[in-house]
Design an enzyme around this catalytic site. Structure first.
Site, PDB file in Angstrom:
ATOM      1  N   LYS A   4       0.859  -1.206   0.000  1.00 41.54           N
ATOM      2  CA  LYS A   4       0.000   0.000   0.000  1.00 41.54           C
ATOM      3  C   LYS A   4       0.879   1.234   0.000  1.00 41.54           C
ATOM      4  O   LYS A   4       2.062   1.176   0.395  1.00 41.54           O
ATOM      5  CB  LYS A   4      -0.949   0.022   1.190  1.00 41.54           C
ATOM      6  CG  LYS A   4      -0.311  -0.024   2.598  1.00 41.54           C
ATOM      7  CD  LYS A   4       0.137   1.298   3.169  1.00 41.54           C
ATOM      8  CE  LYS A   4       0.813   1.143   4.533  1.00 41.54           C
ATOM      9  NZ  LYS A   4       1.644   2.234   4.986  1.00 41.54           N
ATOM     10  N   PRO A  16       9.530  -4.542  -0.143  1.00 40.69           N
ATOM     11  CA  PRO A  16      10.602  -4.267   0.807  1.00 40.69           C
ATOM     12  C   PRO A  16      10.079  -4.310   2.244  1.00 40.69           C
ATOM     13  O   PRO A  16       8.938  -3.914   2.506  1.00 40.69           O
ATOM     14  CB  PRO A  16      11.058  -2.853   0.428  1.00 40.69           C
ATOM     15  CG  PRO A  16      10.641  -2.662  -0.984  1.00 40.69           C
ATOM     16  CD  PRO A  16       9.392  -3.472  -1.159  1.00 40.69           C
ATOM     17  N   ALA A  56       9.871  -3.526   6.355  1.00 38.41           N
ATOM     18  CA  ALA A  56       9.970  -2.347   7.240  1.00 38.41           C
ATOM     19  C   ALA A  56      10.246  -1.095   6.420  1.00 38.41           C
ATOM     20  O   ALA A  56      11.165  -0.326   6.694  1.00 38.41           O
ATOM     21  CB  ALA A  56      11.031  -2.553   8.325  1.00 38.41           C
ATOM     22  N   ALA A  57       9.423  -0.887   5.418  1.00 39.70           N
ATOM     23  CA  ALA A  57       9.676   0.155   4.427  1.00 39.70           C
ATOM     24  C   ALA A  57       8.520   1.127   4.267  1.00 39.70           C
ATOM     25  O   ALA A  57       8.535   1.982   3.404  1.00 39.70           O
ATOM     26  CB  ALA A  57       9.967  -0.509   3.074  1.00 39.70           C
ATOM     27  N   SER A 102      -0.265  -6.845   5.086  1.00 48.73           N
ATOM     28  CA  SER A 102      -0.886  -7.403   3.886  1.00 48.73           C
ATOM     29  C   SER A 102      -0.830  -8.931   3.897  1.00 48.73           C
ATOM     30  O   SER A 102      -1.807  -9.605   3.553  1.00 48.73           O
ATOM     31  CB  SER A 102      -0.184  -6.854   2.634  1.00 48.73           C
ATOM     32  OG  SER A 102      -0.703  -7.446   1.476  1.00 48.73           O
ATOM     33  N   ASP A 122      -3.015  -1.711  10.231  1.00 46.76           N
ATOM     34  CA  ASP A 122      -3.232  -1.653   8.777  1.00 46.76           C
ATOM     35  C   ASP A 122      -3.928  -2.897   8.207  1.00 46.76           C
ATOM     36  O   ASP A 122      -4.287  -2.926   7.032  1.00 46.76           O
ATOM     37  CB  ASP A 122      -1.886  -1.484   8.040  1.00 46.76           C
ATOM     38  CG  ASP A 122      -1.357  -0.055   8.148  1.00 46.76           C
ATOM     39  OD1 ASP A 122      -2.145   0.859   8.478  1.00 46.76           O
ATOM     40  OD2 ASP A 122      -0.156   0.133   7.897  1.00 46.76           O
TER      41      ASP A 122
HETATM   42  P1  ATP Z   1       4.458  -1.153   9.835  1.00 48.86           P
HETATM   43  O1  ATP Z   1       3.155  -1.878   9.799  1.00 48.86           O
HETATM   44  O2  ATP Z   1       5.262  -1.387  11.099  1.00 48.86           O
HETATM   45  O3  ATP Z   1       4.371   0.282   9.407  1.00 48.86           O
HETATM   46  P2  ATP Z   1       5.993  -1.627   7.424  1.00 48.86           P
HETATM   47  O4  ATP Z   1       4.991  -1.587   6.371  1.00 48.86           O
HETATM   48  O5  ATP Z   1       6.930  -0.461   7.498  1.00 48.86           O
HETATM   49  O6  ATP Z   1       5.333  -1.909   8.799  1.00 48.86           O
HETATM   50  P3  ATP Z   1       6.616  -4.477   7.271  1.00 48.86           P
HETATM   51  O7  ATP Z   1       7.252  -4.944   6.038  1.00 48.86           O
HETATM   52  O8  ATP Z   1       5.227  -4.873   7.527  1.00 48.86           O
HETATM   53  O9  ATP Z   1       6.876  -2.916   7.355  1.00 48.86           O
HETATM   54  O10 ATP Z   1       7.564  -5.004   8.478  1.00 48.86           O
HETATM   55  C1  ATP Z   1       7.606  -4.494   9.766  1.00 48.86           C
HETATM   56  C2  ATP Z   1       8.280  -5.521  10.715  1.00 48.86           C
HETATM   57  O11 ATP Z   1       7.372  -6.582  10.925  1.00 48.86           O
HETATM   58  C3  ATP Z   1       9.539  -6.161  10.128  1.00 48.86           C
HETATM   59  O12 ATP Z   1      10.676  -5.602  10.720  1.00 48.86           O
HETATM   60  C4  ATP Z   1       9.421  -7.634  10.427  1.00 48.86           C
HETATM   61  O13 ATP Z   1      10.364  -8.058  11.378  1.00 48.86           O
HETATM   62  C5  ATP Z   1       8.040  -7.841  11.032  1.00 48.86           C
HETATM   63  N1  ATP Z   1       7.206  -8.845  10.301  1.00 48.86           N
HETATM   64  C6  ATP Z   1       6.407  -9.748  10.873  1.00 48.86           C
HETATM   65  N2  ATP Z   1       5.753 -10.466   9.951  1.00 48.86           N
HETATM   66  C7  ATP Z   1       6.122 -10.018   8.758  1.00 48.86           C
HETATM   67  C8  ATP Z   1       5.773 -10.359   7.427  1.00 48.86           C
HETATM   68  N3  ATP Z   1       4.901 -11.341   7.148  1.00 48.86           N
HETATM   69  N4  ATP Z   1       6.328  -9.645   6.435  1.00 48.86           N
HETATM   70  C9  ATP Z   1       7.185  -8.620   6.721  1.00 48.86           C
HETATM   71  N5  ATP Z   1       7.577  -8.276   7.950  1.00 48.86           N
HETATM   72  C10 ATP Z   1       7.039  -8.953   8.977  1.00 48.86           C
END
Ligand code: ATP
Length: 290
Positions: free
Chosen positions: A8, A91, A93-94, A101, A133
């Protein structure tokens, strides 16, 4: 069962207040985009397990996809398990919501497999227990989100633009970004007042805003470098998504977006670039079988 699990972007993200729990109240305009992880479900095994081809994603119960399956079976009162395999494209934690998702994909996939025992509303309530989210990804349409992200309203006014994502090659902790946020220094409130967001006519040239951007850019000035590069190469607008550090540019057509991609690839080889479409209302639910 294989399920496409989209990323997203936040086209607008205003932080409206701090809550007594770990969350903040916000107002956001969100849209799924055509950059997908693939979530494979092998249902009917004894114990739930998860594997992922990305080294920074946990393969235990802290994986959001695992947590979703666990909760689904608890609510279903069934002693089954599912083997979950995640192929990452999004990517990590991006600021692109990959983990949330993946959790939504598990809820939707399992619900389909067991003959839709839960309504969409019930699935979204379960999703909220996993992450703020997750309800949005179950909802699957462009939407404004308020509360902590769970109050969703379809947003019909989005024009389908081409997106160029720039992931600058490092991760950002969402919790750390919120910790460093000074609510007195946020600026999206004024934009919201000036914008026609609530009337369904979002304009990427003047309405893009993210209250978290300045926090991340003060620590990582590359955020501003990427924004300028996108605008210099024809983007109608550019913004950091969520808590970053991914920055997206919006383009009127794919030719312009591709040209910008080629130009930016040469400017810094640590940047990871992705072209994607917006998934708008006409596309229906974004999470579907491959
Ligand atoms: P946030 O929801 O924290 O804003 P984001 O969109 O920035 O997240 P994600 O890719 O969802 O980032 O990853 C956030 C953290 O969640 C990662 O550091 C990872 O360790 C953890 N994590 C747990 N499950 C998953 C998954 N299925 N995919 C990606 N990361 C995951």
């Amino acid at each position: 069962m294989k399920i496409l699990s989209p990323a997203k972007i936040n086209l607008f993200l205003q932080i409206t207040g701090k809550r007594p729990d770990a969350y903040h109240d916000l107002f956001s305009l969100m849209c799924c985009i055509g950059l997908y992880d693939t979530v494979s479900l092998d249902v009917g095994v004894e114990e739930t397990a998860v594997s992922c081809d990305h080294p920074h994603v946990p393969e235990d119960e802290t994986n959001l996809a695992f947590a979703a399956a666990d909760l689904f079976y608890k609510k279903l009162k069934k002693n089954d398990g599912v083997k979950i395999a995640i192929q990452k494209q999004i990517p990590v934690a991006a600021g692109l919501g990959g983990g949330s998702s993946n959790a939504a994909a598990v809820f939707l996939g399992l619900n389909r497999y067991y003959g839709d025992p839960f309504s969409m509303d019930e699935l979204m309530s379960m999703g909220l227990l996993i992450g703020a989210d997750v309800p949005f990804f179950i909802f699957g349409k462009p939407a404004t989100a308020s509360g902590i992200g769970e109050k969703l309203k379809v947003y019909p006014g989005l024009k389908k633009l081409k997106i160029l994502l720039v992931f600058p090659g490092f991760s950002v902790s969402t919790a750390a970004v919120y910790k460093n946020l000074n609510l007195r220094l946020t600026k999206c409130k004024k934009k919201l007042k000036d914008s026609l967001l609530d009337k369904g006519s979002f304009d990427p040239r003047c309405h893009l805003c993210n209250d978290l951007e300045a926090v991340v850019a003060s620590k990582y000035p590359v955020i501003n470098t990427v924004k300028t590069a996108l605008l210099d190469h024809g983007a109608l607008g550019a913004l950091m998504s969520g808590s970053g550090p991914t920055v997206f540019g919006l383009f009127s057509d794919s030719d312009k977006a591709s040209k910008a991609k080629h130009a930016l690839v040469r400017s810094d080889d640590t940047w990871h670039l992705y072209l994607a479409d917006m998934i708008t209302q006409d596309d229906g639910y974004s999470i579907s079988d491959t």
